[in-house]
Design a protein around this motif. Structure first.
Motif, PDB file in Angstrom:
ATOM      1  N   ALA A   1       1.342  -1.165   0.289  1.00  0.00           N
ATOM      2  CA  ALA A   1      -0.006  -0.259   0.125  1.00  0.00           C
ATOM      3  C   ALA A   1       1.069   1.288   0.384  1.00  0.00           C
ATOM      4  N   ALA A   2       1.915   1.370   0.788  1.00  0.00           N
ATOM      5  CA  ALA A   2       2.592   2.281   0.609  1.00  0.00           C
ATOM      6  C   ALA A   2       3.721   2.346  -0.653  1.00  0.00           C
ATOM      7  N   ILE A   3       3.989   1.254  -1.492  1.00  0.00           N
ATOM      8  CA  ILE A   3       4.001   1.623  -2.460  1.00  0.00           C
ATOM      9  C   ILE A   3       3.131   2.514  -3.338  1.00  0.00           C
ATOM     10  N   ALA A   4       1.755   1.729  -3.606  1.00  0.00           N
ATOM     11  CA  ALA A   4       1.012   2.449  -4.458  1.00  0.00           C
ATOM     12  C   ALA A   4       0.409   4.047  -3.652  1.00  0.00           C
ATOM     13  N   ALA A   5       1.298   3.993  -2.850  1.00  0.00           N
ATOM     14  CA  ALA A   5       1.136   5.952  -2.527  1.00  0.00           C
ATOM     15  C   ALA A   5       2.023   6.439  -2.795  1.00  0.00           C
ATOM     16  N   ARG A   6       3.061   5.700  -2.936  1.00  0.00           N
ATOM     17  CA  ARG A   6       4.310   6.150  -3.453  1.00  0.00           C
ATOM     18  C   ARG A   6       4.393   7.200  -5.018  1.00  0.00           C
ATOM     19  N   ALA A   7       3.794   6.042  -5.637  1.00  0.00           N
ATOM     20  CA  ALA A   7       3.540   5.833  -7.151  1.00  0.00           C
ATOM     21  C   ALA A   7       2.452   6.587  -7.242  1.00  0.00           C
ATOM     22  N   GLY A   8       0.806   6.849  -6.908  1.00  0.00           N
ATOM     23  CA  GLY A   8      -0.104   7.378  -7.165  1.00  0.00           C
ATOM     24  C   GLY A   8      -0.562   7.004  -8.160  1.00  0.00           C
ATOM     25  N   MET A   9      -0.339   5.716  -7.928  1.00  0.00           N
ATOM     26  CA  MET A   9      -1.035   3.896  -8.512  1.00  0.00           C
ATOM     27  C   MET A   9      -1.795   3.170  -7.558  1.00  0.00           C
ATOM     28  N   TRP A  10      -2.845   3.038  -8.444  1.00  0.00           N
ATOM     29  CA  TRP A  10      -3.819   1.958  -7.799  1.00  0.00           C
ATOM     30  C   TRP A  10      -2.896   0.354  -8.448  1.00  0.00           C
ATOM     31  N   LEU A  11      -2.660  -0.586  -7.373  1.00  0.00           N
ATOM     32  CA  LEU A  11      -2.328  -1.728  -7.299  1.00  0.00           C
ATOM     33  C   LEU A  11      -3.114  -2.784  -6.918  1.00  0.00           C
ATOM     34  N   VAL A  12      -3.248  -3.472  -7.451  1.00  0.00           N
ATOM     35  CA  VAL A  12      -4.612  -5.589  -7.612  1.00  0.00           C
ATOM     36  C   VAL A  12      -2.966  -6.055  -7.512  1.00  0.00           C
ATOM     37  N   MET A  13      -3.207  -6.574  -5.555  1.00  0.00           N
ATOM     38  CA  MET A  13      -1.771  -7.567  -5.860  1.00  0.00           C
ATOM     39  C   MET A  13      -3.122  -8.745  -5.632  1.00  0.00           C
ATOM     40  N   GLY A  14      -2.785  -9.740  -6.555  1.00  0.00           N
ATOM     41  CA  GLY A  14      -2.397 -11.687  -6.041  1.00  0.00           C
ATOM     42  C   GLY A  14      -1.925 -12.242  -4.241  1.00  0.00           C
ATOM     43  N   THR A  15      -2.443 -12.472  -3.645  1.00  0.00           N
ATOM     44  CA  THR A  15      -2.639 -12.720  -2.905  1.00  0.00           C
ATOM     45  C   THR A  15      -2.805 -13.952  -2.141  1.00  0.00           C
ATOM     46  N   HIS A  16      -2.351 -15.625  -1.257  1.00  0.00           N
ATOM     47  CA  HIS A  16      -3.725 -15.912  -0.423  1.00  0.00           C
ATOM     48  C   HIS A  16      -3.691 -15.325   0.814  1.00  0.00           C
ATOM     49  N   LEU A  17      -4.596 -15.183   1.227  1.00  0.00           N
ATOM     50  CA  LEU A  17      -4.335 -14.532   2.740  1.00  0.00           C
ATOM     51  C   LEU A  17      -5.461 -15.581   3.832  1.00  0.00           C
ATOM     52  N   ASP A  18      -4.704 -15.693   5.406  1.00  0.00           N
ATOM     53  CA  ASP A  18      -4.868 -16.244   5.948  1.00  0.00           C
ATOM     54  C   ASP A  18      -5.026 -15.863   7.144  1.00  0.00           C
ATOM     55  N   ASP A  19      -6.304 -16.007   8.105  1.00  0.00           N
ATOM     56  CA  ASP A  19      -6.773 -15.349   9.115  1.00  0.00           C
ATOM     57  C   ASP A  19      -6.779 -16.211  10.821  1.00  0.00           C
ATOM     58  N   GLY A  20      -5.791 -17.315  10.196  1.00  0.00           N
ATOM     59  CA  GLY A  20      -5.565 -18.797  10.656  1.00  0.00           C
ATOM     60  C   GLY A  20      -5.979 -19.532  10.920  1.00  0.00           C
ATOM     61  N   THR A  21      -7.569 -19.225  10.813  1.00  0.00           N
ATOM     62  CA  THR A  21      -8.450 -20.927  10.296  1.00  0.00           C
ATOM     63  C   THR A  21      -8.872 -20.697   8.891  1.00  0.00           C
ATOM     64  N   THR A  22      -8.691 -19.703   7.948  1.00  0.00           N
ATOM     65  CA  THR A  22      -9.626 -20.222   6.256  1.00  0.00           C
ATOM     66  C   THR A  22      -8.483 -19.193   5.313  1.00  0.00           C
ATOM     67  N   LEU A  23      -8.352 -19.815   4.982  1.00  0.00           N
ATOM     68  CA  LEU A  23      -7.101 -19.243   3.455  1.00  0.00           C
ATOM     69  C   LEU A  23      -8.149 -18.984   2.641  1.00  0.00           C
ATOM     70  N   ARG A  24      -7.307 -18.339   1.334  1.00  0.00           N
ATOM     71  CA  ARG A  24      -8.733 -17.713   0.473  1.00  0.00           C
ATOM     72  C   ARG A  24      -7.842 -17.405  -0.520  1.00  0.00           C
ATOM     73  N   ASN A  25      -8.305 -17.584  -1.701  1.00  0.00           N
ATOM     74  CA  ASN A  25      -6.944 -16.899  -2.791  1.00  0.00           C
ATOM     75  C   ASN A  25      -7.957 -14.919  -3.186  1.00  0.00           C
ATOM     76  N   ALA A  26      -6.912 -14.442  -3.201  1.00  0.00           N
ATOM     77  CA  ALA A  26      -7.635 -13.600  -3.237  1.00  0.00           C
ATOM     78  C   ALA A  26      -7.070 -11.849  -4.424  1.00  0.00           C
ATOM     79  N   ALA A  27      -7.406 -10.681  -4.528  1.00  0.00           N
ATOM     80  CA  ALA A  27      -6.838  -9.816  -5.042  1.00  0.00           C
ATOM     81  C   ALA A  27      -6.975  -9.463  -4.288  1.00  0.00           C
ATOM     82  N   VAL A  28      -6.424  -7.520  -3.939  1.00  0.00           N
ATOM     83  CA  VAL A  28      -6.355  -6.862  -2.980  1.00  0.00           C
ATOM     84  C   VAL A  28      -6.110  -5.363  -3.100  1.00  0.00           C
TER      85      VAL A  28
END
Length: 256
Positions: free
Chosen positions: A67-94
């Motif tokens: 998010a800090a990189i997006a702010a420095r660049a003045g750009m929208w970033l769509v980031m593919g990542t797996h998300l892990d809340d400790g009980t559930t995994l999701r295949n996500a884009a943030v």
């Protein structure tokens, strides 16, 4: 005019710091773009055999760094990542905005194959955002193979759908045939950002592409890491729909 950039490549699986550094490098290379899309699972790695909840510490901190990189660049970033809340995994884009804030998390709805279905909980809710003068919908990889999911974005007003992807051999027909058709049948722009290289048991096809509302390919990658860019003109959407608009004609046909 909206400049869309796609990164076809891979991060450094298992090394979040090195991957965030790669995000910074690619974002700098994409200077002048309004939106930059990274592939499916870019931040964490996509195919991680044996992945279980609790195995991905540090992802939230890495997303704050992105998010800090997006702010420095003045750009929208769509980031593919797996998300892990400790009980559930999701295949996500943030979705991370030029204001340095998070603007949404989309969880992949159409999980592909036995490994994804055994590892992740499916998403249930579409996500979209406004960037660079366009309404942007988000899908992930296998989602794009379901016309209904992309049509729903178009009916909701999306002018561009971006698709972080991990398309592997031998399924190149998806990138070559299906993605241009999704753009054509909805008269929208499509941005399909695939991985490059290999992961355990998988070789990725590359073939990332940006397609226009007539199904035309505005930019196409080969198999190697590359930054794709294209300028998207909203006037092209209006021109494509001037004589015959599939969405409005569909509404007349079906009473939608």
């Amino acid at each position: 005019m909206t400049r869309l950039a796609l990164w076809q490549g891979a991060g450094v699986p298992g090394d979040l710091s090195a991957t965030v550094a790669e995000v910074a490098r690619v974002t700098e290379a994409a200077a002048g773009s309004d939106i930059l899309v990274f592939p499916e699972g870019f931040l964490t790695g996509y195919h991680i055999p044996g992945l279980a909840p609790g195995a991905l510490p540090g992802v939230e901190g890495a997303l704050r760094a992105v998010a800090a990189i997006a702010a420095r660049a003045g750009m929208w970033l769509v980031m593919g990542t797996h998300l892990d809340d400790g009980t559930t995994l999701r295949n996500a884009a943030v979705i991370l905005g030029p204001d340095g804030r998070e603007h949404g998390r989309y969880a992949k709805r159409a999980l592909f194959g036995a490994w994804e279905k055994a590892t992740f909980a499916p998403g249930t809710t579409p996500v979209s955002f406004d960037a660079g003068g366009l309404r942007v919908g988000v899908a992930i990889c296998y989602d794009v193979e379901f016309p209904e999911l992309i049509r729903a974005h178009a009916l909701a007003g999306a002018q561009l759908v971006v698709v972080p992807t991990a398309l592997m051999v031998p399924h190149d027909r998806v990138a070559r045939q299906i993605v241009p058709v999704r753009a054509l049948e909805n008269q929208i722009f499509m941005g399909y950002a695939n991985r490059a290289g290999t992961e355990p048991g998988l070789t990725f096809t590359g073939l990332s592409c940006i397609c226009g509302p007539g199904g035309e390919v505005l930019a196409r990658a080969g198999a190697e890491p590359v930054l794709l860019t294209a300028d998207l003109d909203p006037a092209a959407l209006r021109a494509e729909r001037a004589e015959a608009c599939y969405l409005s004609d569909l509404a007349e046909l079906t009473g939608l």
